[in-house]
Design an enzyme around this catalytic site. Structure first.
Site, PDB file in Angstrom:
ATOM      1  N   VAL A 191      11.873   3.115   1.618  1.00 54.82           N
ATOM      2  CA  VAL A 191      10.548   3.738   1.740  1.00 54.82           C
ATOM      3  C   VAL A 191      10.700   5.251   1.604  1.00 54.82           C
ATOM      4  O   VAL A 191      11.463   5.870   2.335  1.00 54.82           O
ATOM      5  CB  VAL A 191       9.886   3.435   3.092  1.00 54.82           C
ATOM      6  CG1 VAL A 191       8.518   4.111   3.167  1.00 54.82           C
ATOM      7  CG2 VAL A 191       9.735   1.933   3.306  1.00 54.82           C
ATOM      8  N   LYS A 236       5.890  -0.972   0.814  1.00 58.58           N
ATOM      9  CA  LYS A 236       6.436   0.052   1.715  1.00 58.58           C
ATOM     10  C   LYS A 236       5.688   0.127   3.040  1.00 58.58           C
ATOM     11  O   LYS A 236       6.308   0.281   4.098  1.00 58.58           O
ATOM     12  CB  LYS A 236       6.444   1.409   1.012  1.00 58.58           C
ATOM     13  CG  LYS A 236       7.502   1.473  -0.089  1.00 58.58           C
ATOM     14  CD  LYS A 236       7.279   2.651  -1.013  1.00 58.58           C
ATOM     15  CE  LYS A 236       8.385   2.779  -2.029  1.00 58.58           C
ATOM     16  NZ  LYS A 236       8.106   3.820  -3.045  1.00 58.58           N
TER      17      LYS A 236
HETATM   18  N1  LIG Z   1       9.088   3.346  -8.168  1.00 63.63           N
HETATM   19  C1  LIG Z   1       9.185   3.865  -6.801  1.00 63.63           C
HETATM   20  C2  LIG Z   1      10.630   4.147  -6.495  1.00 63.63           C
HETATM   21  C3  LIG Z   1      10.851   4.458  -5.065  1.00 63.63           C
HETATM   22  O1  LIG Z   1      10.610   3.616  -4.185  1.00 63.63           O
HETATM   23  C4  LIG Z   1       8.356   5.161  -6.694  1.00 63.63           C
HETATM   24  O2  LIG Z   1       7.898   5.638  -7.731  1.00 63.63           O
HETATM   25  O3  LIG Z   1       8.180   5.658  -5.573  1.00 63.63           O
HETATM   26 NA    NA Z   2      13.353   7.238   2.895  1.00 59.25          NA
END
Ligand SMILES: N[C@@H](CC=O)C(=O)O
Ligand code: NA
Ligand SMILES: NC(=O)C1=CN([C@@H]2O[C@H](COP(=O)(O)OP(=O)(O)OC[C@H]3O[C@@H](n4cnc5c(N)ncnc54)[C@H](O)[C@@H]3O)[C@@H](O)[C@H]2O)C=CC1
Length: 341
Positions: free
Chosen positions: A150, A223
């Site tokens: 996250v 997330k």
């Molecule tokens: N694709 C995700 C990668 C990270 O978690 C983002 O753009 O945040």
């Molecule tokens: Na983090």
């Protein structure tokens, strides 16, 4: 400490670069961090004395598969490497599958069953079966850390669990996806069209393997489920999240919002047991108005009151920073326990 990298794409190569560049720092301050195996979708490379990480990156970038690593490459699958290669930690960084959590779920559980600690950036299994994973790690007496899952480099999970320990987290609101924030920023600041901005995000290695997860809001949804379950004591799944993405946002909409003193951001929010992801109007002077690949999270807590964290939510080196901090935590914990014995 012996490490297995499962997955060798943008993040895997980022972790390899960071472990190579920081090798003297790590040896001086902690000890030897050795990558003894790397796997990708078509094979693996194994060397118990430690692989040459620059060579591994070069092989992946020139041939597309790590199995072409000279003399040490093979078609051995990830699950067999996890079972058979002697190592302390598995770093699971295969694509996030938000329907099944596979292959990462099996990789993580099999690592625990083979007494290997796990560090992951993979949101799939965490969003789908967090409680099962945590209980299995405990049952096998191994550590399970996922700061990178996250907000990438932005400290949020370990911050809540360690620095804000003792606080009740009442709500979290923020921007938790770097790709969509990059797209919205490019559209707003340069009038770039959506598709061009998305193409740039892919080239930066920040978008998901399946970028619809980013732009449809599913990555952010995963997330906030991880945050709800890991630091707010809730039991949620991705089905509990009301999700809307940014595909209908245009440069014109952003222009009009700006004229009225607002911008538009993809906000993830957990409040009073409700989880929501949608584009929202954000005042220009709000702490939430961060740009590019930056993420931001605003905590409401009972003791520390409001806490705001900002950091790079995506990117190979930035994400490798969070993975490295979890690896260092595991290294120091293992070695402290050994000293106490
Ligand atoms: N694709 C995700 C990668 C990270 O978690 C983002 O753009 O945040
Ligand atoms: Na983090
Ligand atoms: N790109 C970013 O900025 C961030 C990504 N993440 C997460 O990190 C993980 C990896 O992301 P990326 O490296 O960007 O993806 P990527 O698509 O660049 O790389 C994925 C890698 O996994 C490999 N792979 C696929 N199936 C496999 C299997 N069964 N066994 C072993 N390897 C397998 C592929 O060959 C590839 O090397 C994802 O779960 C993503 O959500 C988390 C934070 C930030």
């Amino acid at each position: 400490m012996k490490i297995i990298l499962v997955g060798f794409g943008a993040i895997g190569k980022g972790v390899a670069k960071v472990l190579h560049e920081k090798r003297d720092y790590l040896k001086k301050n902690y000890g030897d961090f050795k990558v003894v195996a790397i796997t990708d979708s078509s094979g693996s490379a194994i060397d118990e004395n430690g692989l040459d990480l620059i060579k591994a990156i070069e092989v992946k970038e020139t041939t597309g598969s790590i199995k072409n690593y000279p003399e040490k490459g093979s078609k051995m699958k990830s699950i067999d490497v996890i079972r058979e290669v002697k190592a302390d930690v598995v770093v699971e960084i295969t694509p996030s599958n938000l329907e099944t959590g596979e292959p990462a779920k099996t990789h993580i559980l099999e690592s625990f069953r083979n007494k290997k600690h796990v560090v992951t950036a993979n949101k799939g299994p965490l969003a789908l079966c967090y409680k099962e994973l945590v209980e299995e790690a405990k049952k096998h007496g191994v550590m399970f850390r996922h700061e990178a899952s996250v907000g990438g480099a932005m400290p949020i999970i370990n911050l809540a669990k360690e620095t804000l320990a003792g606080n009740e987290i009442l709500s979290i609101r923020g921007i938790l996806n770097g790709t969509t924030n990059y797209i919205l920023t490019k559209m707003e600041k340069e009038g770039l069209d959506f598709e061009t901005a998305l193409k740039e995000a892919k080239e930066l290695g920040i978008a998901e393997t399946d970028p619809t997860q980013d732009i449809e809001g599913l990555d952010t949804a995963a997330k906030i489920v991880i945050l709800a379950n890991s630091i707010m004591g809730l039991e949620k799944t991705i089905k509990d999240v009301k999700v809307k993405g940014i595909t209908k946002i245009t440069p014109e909409a952003l222009f009009l919002a700006n004229k009225r003193g607002y911008t538009i951001k993809l906000i993830g929010q957990i409040k009073e047991n409700h989880l929501i992801v949608e584009p929202m109007l954000v005042p220009i002077d709000s702490p939430l108005n961060v740009k590019g690949t930056l993420n931001v999270a605003m905590f409401e807590t009972d003791l520390a009151r409001e806490v705001v964290v900002v950091g790079r939510g995506a990117g190979p080196i930035e994400t490798a920073s969070a993975i490295l901090s979890d690896l260092i935590h595991i290294y120091t914990t293992i070695n402290t326990k050994q000293k106490i014995k």
